[in-house]
Design an enzyme around this catalytic site. Structure first.
Site, mmCIF file in Angstrom:
data_model
loop_
_atom_site.group_PDB
_atom_site.id
_atom_site.type_symbol
_atom_site.label_atom_id
_atom_site.label_comp_id
_atom_site.label_asym_id
_atom_site.label_seq_id
_atom_site.Cartn_x
_atom_site.Cartn_y
_atom_site.Cartn_z
ATOM 1 N N ALA A 70 7.543 5.045 -14.249
ATOM 2 C CA ALA A 70 6.662 3.957 -13.838
ATOM 3 C C ALA A 70 7.397 2.631 -13.981
ATOM 4 O O ALA A 70 8.210 2.440 -14.885
ATOM 5 C CB ALA A 70 5.398 3.957 -14.693
ATOM 6 N N ASN A 100 12.523 -6.291 -19.533
ATOM 7 C CA ASN A 100 11.535 -6.765 -18.579
ATOM 8 C C ASN A 100 10.305 -7.274 -19.315
ATOM 9 O O ASN A 100 9.936 -6.766 -20.370
ATOM 10 C CB ASN A 100 11.165 -5.655 -17.585
ATOM 11 C CG ASN A 100 9.965 -4.839 -18.027
ATOM 12 O OD1 ASN A 100 8.813 -5.247 -17.836
ATOM 13 N ND2 ASN A 100 10.228 -3.687 -18.636
ATOM 14 N N CYS A 119 2.550 -0.822 -23.478
ATOM 15 C CA CYS A 119 3.435 -1.808 -22.868
ATOM 16 C C CYS A 119 3.535 -3.049 -23.755
ATOM 17 O O CYS A 119 2.512 -3.624 -24.148
ATOM 18 C CB CYS A 119 2.906 -2.210 -21.493
ATOM 19 S SG CYS A 119 3.926 -3.457 -20.682
ATOM 20 N N ASN A 122 4.563 -5.990 -22.910
ATOM 21 C CA ASN A 122 4.675 -7.198 -22.100
ATOM 22 C C ASN A 122 3.348 -7.761 -21.632
ATOM 23 O O ASN A 122 3.314 -8.610 -20.751
ATOM 24 C CB ASN A 122 5.539 -6.903 -20.862
ATOM 25 C CG ASN A 122 6.852 -6.280 -21.225
ATOM 26 O OD1 ASN A 122 7.508 -6.705 -22.161
ATOM 27 N ND2 ASN A 122 7.230 -5.241 -20.499
ATOM 28 N N THR A 180 9.418 7.657 -24.126
ATOM 29 C CA THR A 180 8.627 6.554 -24.632
ATOM 30 C C THR A 180 8.643 5.383 -23.649
ATOM 31 O O THR A 180 9.400 5.382 -22.679
ATOM 32 C CB THR A 180 9.192 6.021 -25.967
ATOM 33 O OG1 THR A 180 10.509 5.486 -25.709
ATOM 34 C CG2 THR A 180 9.279 7.117 -27.014
ATOM 35 N N GLY A 210 16.822 1.447 -21.066
ATOM 36 C CA GLY A 210 18.204 1.814 -20.794
ATOM 37 C C GLY A 210 18.875 2.523 -21.947
ATOM 38 O O GLY A 210 18.228 3.053 -22.857
ATOM 39 N N THR A 251 16.121 2.417 -15.491
ATOM 40 C CA THR A 251 17.317 1.610 -15.680
ATOM 41 C C THR A 251 18.578 2.383 -15.292
ATOM 42 O O THR A 251 19.497 1.829 -14.680
ATOM 43 C CB THR A 251 17.404 1.131 -17.136
ATOM 44 O OG1 THR A 251 16.212 0.400 -17.458
ATOM 45 C CG2 THR A 251 18.608 0.227 -17.348
#
Length: 356
Positions: free
Chosen positions: A68, A117, A182, A184, A245, A267, A318
């Protein structure tokens, strides 16, 4: 030297999100006609019976999927299928369109083969995604849908957000992922608290007339006790699995000058931590709870490590950005070689075999 290795330095001179949008437009064009899709498939698909995984009442042609975040709005699912991936998870999809956080919000950490991000659930909303899936048709490989809440929603409103998106998009999905990890989005309440999770799952259980498989995505930074508490809840509601994760807020050991940007780290630096979480969940559940492993997958070895630790499927984002369109083919071909080396007849046979 591959074509992508020549093109990547030019792409990396662009802002990361600009390059991402350009890449998606290129894929959208490539999937728009039968000849171009066929050409992509001929160049990048790799098939082998040992790679097939039967899970969630469907067959994955191979265990390597796109996580996602790459195709939030279901714009390039057919191109990703042609590039040889075994499945794609679209989203995170929210009930209504939202712009997310301000730009710049996507950063490359080239020295670490990582990205940060802080997109903030930007997307076109469930109705636009539903319309696109109906118009384009679902791809011929499994489609996952990652669902989330509006950034402005409070704890009560968030429950309704999940219900709305689930209701609209679960009919098209081979599995649905509830994203409560998340880093963010606004943290006005604890999205992963046991009480909140129970309310989400009770709501979706009542809504799930078609018995769509439901998974939950967990983060890499929670202590083991919290991870296992969540697993207990997942099992209590008979959910189908866990995605392990999400991105991390940790910056330990990074070398890139952009490491201090806030947001979720993805990454190569996540490889060990996400694999540890997979192993913890697999051992705790005796391998009975399906796990989708994501975090640092960029090679046959990194994918195989997660499979041995207990992941039935793996995802990358990534790694795809850094390695290019041949990523799935290279990983799948290498997985077959690793399976043959170790005497496994299939990916399914290898899942969890590295556990003590």
């Amino acid at each position: 030297m591959t074509l992508y290795s020549r093109v990547r330095p030019l792409a990396f001179k662009l802002p990361a999100e600009t390059a991402h949008d350009l890449g998606k437009r290129t894929l959208r064009t490539a999937q728009s006609t039968w000849p171009t899709r066929t050409a992509l498939s001929a160049a990048y698909q790799y098939e082998h019976p040992a790679l097939e995984v039967d899970l969630f009442d469907t067959t994955f042609p191979n265990p390597v999927g796109v996580a996602a975040g790459f195709d939030k709005n279901a714009e390039v699912t057919h191109a990703l299928e042609a590039l040889g991936f075994g499945f794609v998870e679209i989203g995170t999809v929210t009930p209504y369109p939202q712009s997310g956080n301000d730009r710049p919000r996507l950063f490359r950490l080239q020295e670490d083969e990582a990205m940060v991000n802080r997109m903030g659930f930007n997307g076109q909303g469930m109705e636009r995604v539903k319309s696109r899936v109906e118009t384009d048709g679902t791809p011929d490989f499994p489609l996952g849908v990652n669902i989330g809440k509006m950034n402005s929603s409070n704890e009560r409103e968030a429950i309704e957000d999940y219900r709305r998106v689930f209701d609209r998009l679960s009919p098209f999905a081979d599995y649905v992922v509830v994203n409560v990890s998340c880093p963010n989005t606004p943290d006005e309440f604890d999205e992963a608290s046991p009480d909140h999770l129970r309310e989400i799952f009770e709501t979706l259980e009542d809504e799930n007339d078609a018995d769509a498989p439901i998974l939950v995505k967990i983060g890499p930074d929670e202590p083991e006790e919290s991870v296992l508490d969540l697993v207990d809840i997942v099992q209590a509601f008979d959910l189908e699995g866990i995605v392990a994760t999400n991105t991390s807020t940790s910056r330990e050991g990074l070398e890139s000058p952009t490491r201090e940007e806030w947001g979720g780290l993805s990454g190569a630096p996540l490889q060990d931590r996400s694999t540890d979480v997979i192993r913890t969940v697999a051992e705790y559940t005796d391998g009975e709870l399906p796990i989708v492993g994501v975090g640092g997958v960029d090679s046959p070895g990194s994918a195989y490590e997660k499979i041995l630790a207990g992941a039935s499927l793996v995802q990358l984002y990534t790694g795809f950005v850094y390695e290019g369109p041949s990523t799935a083919k290279r990983i799948n071909r290498g997985l077959v070689q690793l399976l043959e080396r170790d005497g496994f007849a299939s990916v399914e046979e290898a899942v969890g075999s590295g556990l003590d």
